[in-house]
Design an enzyme around this catalytic site. Structure first.
Site, PDB file in Angstrom:
ATOM      1  N   THR A  11       0.823  -1.213   0.000  1.00  0.00           N
ATOM      2  CA  THR A  11       0.000   0.000   0.000  1.00  0.00           C
ATOM      3  C   THR A  11       0.854   1.260   0.000  1.00  0.00           C
ATOM      4  O   THR A  11       0.332   2.352  -0.133  1.00  0.00           O
ATOM      5  CB  THR A  11      -0.898   0.029   1.247  1.00  0.00           C
ATOM      6  OG1 THR A  11      -0.077   0.021   2.417  1.00  0.00           O
ATOM      7  CG2 THR A  11      -1.835  -1.174   1.269  1.00  0.00           C
ATOM      8  N   LYS A  40      11.368  -2.121  13.557  1.00  0.00           N
ATOM      9  CA  LYS A  40      10.999  -2.777  14.817  1.00  0.00           C
ATOM     10  C   LYS A  40      11.823  -4.047  15.015  1.00  0.00           C
ATOM     11  O   LYS A  40      12.383  -4.281  16.099  1.00  0.00           O
ATOM     12  CB  LYS A  40       9.509  -3.102  14.806  1.00  0.00           C
ATOM     13  CG  LYS A  40       9.017  -3.887  16.015  1.00  0.00           C
ATOM     14  CD  LYS A  40       7.525  -4.168  15.900  1.00  0.00           C
ATOM     15  CE  LYS A  40       7.027  -4.989  17.089  1.00  0.00           C
ATOM     16  NZ  LYS A  40       5.558  -5.225  17.014  1.00  0.00           N
ATOM     17  N   THR A  86     -10.134  -0.293   0.709  1.00  0.00           N
ATOM     18  CA  THR A  86     -10.530   0.835   1.555  1.00  0.00           C
ATOM     19  C   THR A  86      -9.396   1.838   1.699  1.00  0.00           C
ATOM     20  O   THR A  86      -9.600   3.056   1.678  1.00  0.00           O
ATOM     21  CB  THR A  86     -10.943   0.328   2.954  1.00  0.00           C
ATOM     22  OG1 THR A  86     -11.992  -0.632   2.804  1.00  0.00           O
ATOM     23  CG2 THR A  86     -11.436   1.466   3.822  1.00  0.00           C
ATOM     24  N   THR A  87      -8.174   1.329   1.823  1.00  0.00           N
ATOM     25  CA  THR A  87      -7.026   2.207   2.024  1.00  0.00           C
ATOM     26  C   THR A  87      -6.479   2.746   0.708  1.00  0.00           C
ATOM     27  O   THR A  87      -6.163   3.931   0.592  1.00  0.00           O
ATOM     28  CB  THR A  87      -5.911   1.449   2.774  1.00  0.00           C
ATOM     29  OG1 THR A  87      -6.402   1.110   4.077  1.00  0.00           O
ATOM     30  CG2 THR A  87      -4.662   2.308   2.920  1.00  0.00           C
ATOM     31  N   THR A  88      -6.374   1.868  -0.299  1.00  0.00           N
ATOM     32  CA  THR A  88      -5.705   2.255  -1.548  1.00  0.00           C
ATOM     33  C   THR A  88      -6.651   2.674  -2.653  1.00  0.00           C
ATOM     34  O   THR A  88      -6.263   3.387  -3.575  1.00  0.00           O
ATOM     35  CB  THR A  88      -4.859   1.081  -2.073  1.00  0.00           C
ATOM     36  OG1 THR A  88      -5.739  -0.009  -2.389  1.00  0.00           O
ATOM     37  CG2 THR A  88      -3.847   0.632  -1.040  1.00  0.00           C
ATOM     38  N   GLY A  89      -7.904   2.197  -2.601  1.00  0.00           N
ATOM     39  CA  GLY A  89      -8.834   2.445  -3.698  1.00  0.00           C
ATOM     40  C   GLY A  89      -8.577   1.536  -4.890  1.00  0.00           C
ATOM     41  O   GLY A  89      -9.281   1.610  -5.897  1.00  0.00           O
ATOM     42  N   LYS A 117     -21.048 -11.216   2.353  1.00  0.00           N
ATOM     43  CA  LYS A 117     -21.246 -10.853   0.946  1.00  0.00           C
ATOM     44  C   LYS A 117     -21.817 -11.992   0.114  1.00  0.00           C
ATOM     45  O   LYS A 117     -21.533 -12.136  -1.081  1.00  0.00           O
ATOM     46  CB  LYS A 117     -19.940 -10.317   0.341  1.00  0.00           C
ATOM     47  CG  LYS A 117     -19.338  -9.164   1.127  1.00  0.00           C
ATOM     48  CD  LYS A 117     -18.185  -8.497   0.447  1.00  0.00           C
ATOM     49  CE  LYS A 117     -18.668  -7.450  -0.542  1.00  0.00           C
ATOM     50  NZ  LYS A 117     -17.580  -6.531  -0.952  1.00  0.00           N
ATOM     51  N   GLY A 175     -23.855 -12.848   5.974  1.00  0.00           N
ATOM     52  CA  GLY A 175     -24.082 -11.484   5.524  1.00  0.00           C
ATOM     53  C   GLY A 175     -24.808 -11.466   4.186  1.00  0.00           C
ATOM     54  O   GLY A 175     -24.348 -12.068   3.213  1.00  0.00           O
ATOM     55  N   VAL A 176     -25.946 -10.782   4.148  1.00  0.00           N
ATOM     56  CA  VAL A 176     -26.747 -10.731   2.920  1.00  0.00           C
ATOM     57  C   VAL A 176     -26.873  -9.304   2.382  1.00  0.00           C
ATOM     58  O   VAL A 176     -27.708  -9.012   1.526  1.00  0.00           O
ATOM     59  CB  VAL A 176     -28.155 -11.341   3.145  1.00  0.00           C
ATOM     60  CG1 VAL A 176     -28.042 -12.823   3.463  1.00  0.00           C
ATOM     61  CG2 VAL A 176     -28.897 -10.597   4.265  1.00  0.00           C
TER      62      VAL A 176
END
Length: 405
Positions: A89, A100, A255-258, A287, A387-388
């Site tokens: 990303t 780290k 969501t983050t990158t599109g 979904k 999930g529907v």
């Protein structure tokens, strides 16, 4: 729903998604790497939508920091890889985790000793200049910027180990949210096309300091089909009308990158691997409605190589001269094999009707119930939630047992 009972879409990147529940407190654990400007940008965006997070969002003092220079380096590392690009990303996550692991990173608590922070920060940036050349970066400006950010961050910072064990001791319910699926785990995923941390169940202990014996129910969340962002092997990927259907109807954009997600049929070879490692008690199948219009639905159940079924994921028999016997093969984690495998599918009939308004398992179309039952029996794990639709209310609660064929 937003505060005015108006349907609202909230986008979560770094912050815990449980914040949508006004009774829930969110804690970013020590295992997360945090870009503080992004933390506040996301928080401000949620608050502007009416989601009040006051007094119920905290961050571990042990969490490592992502800086803008990590993001610059992330892009430079991808350029170095050339054709072998991992497809990150470019948010600086990999370089921060590298720091780290090499014990040269800066953590949240370092922000509150400004002089020590400034000295360490200068030294780290100079090291990056030596490694990658002198890229454009205002070191002194960043030091000043983080002095201001530190004071804004101070009320959110806690000793997360003490905090979470106090909550556990008081009998509070703790829901641990994993942002990435098993195939992105640094050890058990499709290495090197993975993230830089433990996304498997072990991350609960390493990322929060919760002992394994305190982990209760483990819920695996899976889509009714398979998706992937970025590079890496994807045996069930559909570069055809089916793939386009899943992308468009499923709104499969990162969501983050599109970025448009790669899509394919549900891969139960991967899911079995995930079940072995994570030991799910139940599954949440999301979904499912995206498959409504498909006449036929395929499910991957085997990988074959040279007419022999692979024993695991990815697994390859007799690799590197390792011995085998007549009854078994030895699988090794070489992803190169996934470019060669033949995927064996089971084809099930679709239901070709909308399930978006369905509120109980018994009201789902018969073929839809059969699809769910096949997954349960193959994995030997019950699907408890279905999930529907995209809304929080679009979730069917199913009896916690495996459907009989």
């Amino acid at each position: 729903m937003g505060p005015e009972k108006v349907k609202t879409t909230f986008a979560f990147h770094l912050l815990p998604s449980g914040l949508v529940n006004p009774k829930c407190t969110g804690l970013i654990g020590n295992g997360v790497v945090v870009h503080i400007p992004s933390f506040f940008a996301e928080l401000d965006a949620l608050q502007s939508q009416g989601l009040d997070c006051t007094g119920r969002l905290f961050i571990s003092d042990r969490a490592h920091l992502v800086f803008d220079f990590h993001q610059i380096v992330d892009g430079l590392k991808e350029v170095e890889l050339g054709g072998s690009s991992i497809g990150t990303t470019k948010k600086g996550i990999g370089p921060a985790y590298s720091a780290k692991a090499s014990r040269s990173g800066l953590r949240v608590h370092h922000l509150f000793d400004h002089e020590t922070f400034a000295a360490k920060f200068r030294k780290i940036v100079e090291g990056r200049f030596k490694r990658y050349g002198h890229f454009e970066y205002d070191t002194e400006g960043e030091i000043v910027r983080y002095k201001v950010l530190a004071e804004r961050l101070r009320p959110y910072v806690v000793d997360s180990v003490v905090y979470i064990h106090k909550a556990l001791g008081e009998g509070k319910k703790v829901l641990v949210e994993g942002a990435n699926a098993l195939m992105l785990d640094i050890d058990f995923g499709t290495y090197p096309f993975v993230t830089s941390s433990a996304t498997a169940i072990g991350g609960v202990s390493t990322g929060l300091g919760i002992p394994p014996k305190m982990v209760g129910t483990t819920i695996g969340v899976i889509k009714a089909y398979t998706t992937r962002v970025g590079g890496g092997p994807f045996p069930t990927e559909q570069l055809n009308d089916v793939g386009v259907h899943l992308q468009e109807v499923g709104r499969e954009y990162g969501t983050t990158t599109g970025r448009r997600r790669r899509c394919g049929w549900l891969d139960l070879v991967v899911m079995k691997h995930s079940c072995l490692i994570n030991g799910y008690d139940t599954l949440n199948l999301t979904k499912l409605d995206i498959l409504d219009d498909l006449k036929e639905i395929k499910i991957a159940v085997k990988y074959m190589l040279n007419e022999e079924e692979l024993p695991g994921f990815p697994g390859e028999p007799t690799l590197y001269g390792c011995p085998t016997n007549a009854d078994s093969t030895l699988g090794l984690a070489d992803l190169g094999v996934l470019d060669k495998v033949e995927v064996v599918y089971v084809t099930l009939p679709g239901w070709q009707s909308s399930i978006a308004s369905t509120t109980s398992f018994g009201d789902l179309p018969e073929n839809c119930q059969k699809y769910i039952g096949f997954i349960e029996r193959f994995l030997n794990v019950p699907i408890e939630w279905i999930g529907v639709g995209p809304g929080r209310e679009s979730m069917i609660k199913k009896e916690r047992k495996i459907a009989v064929e």
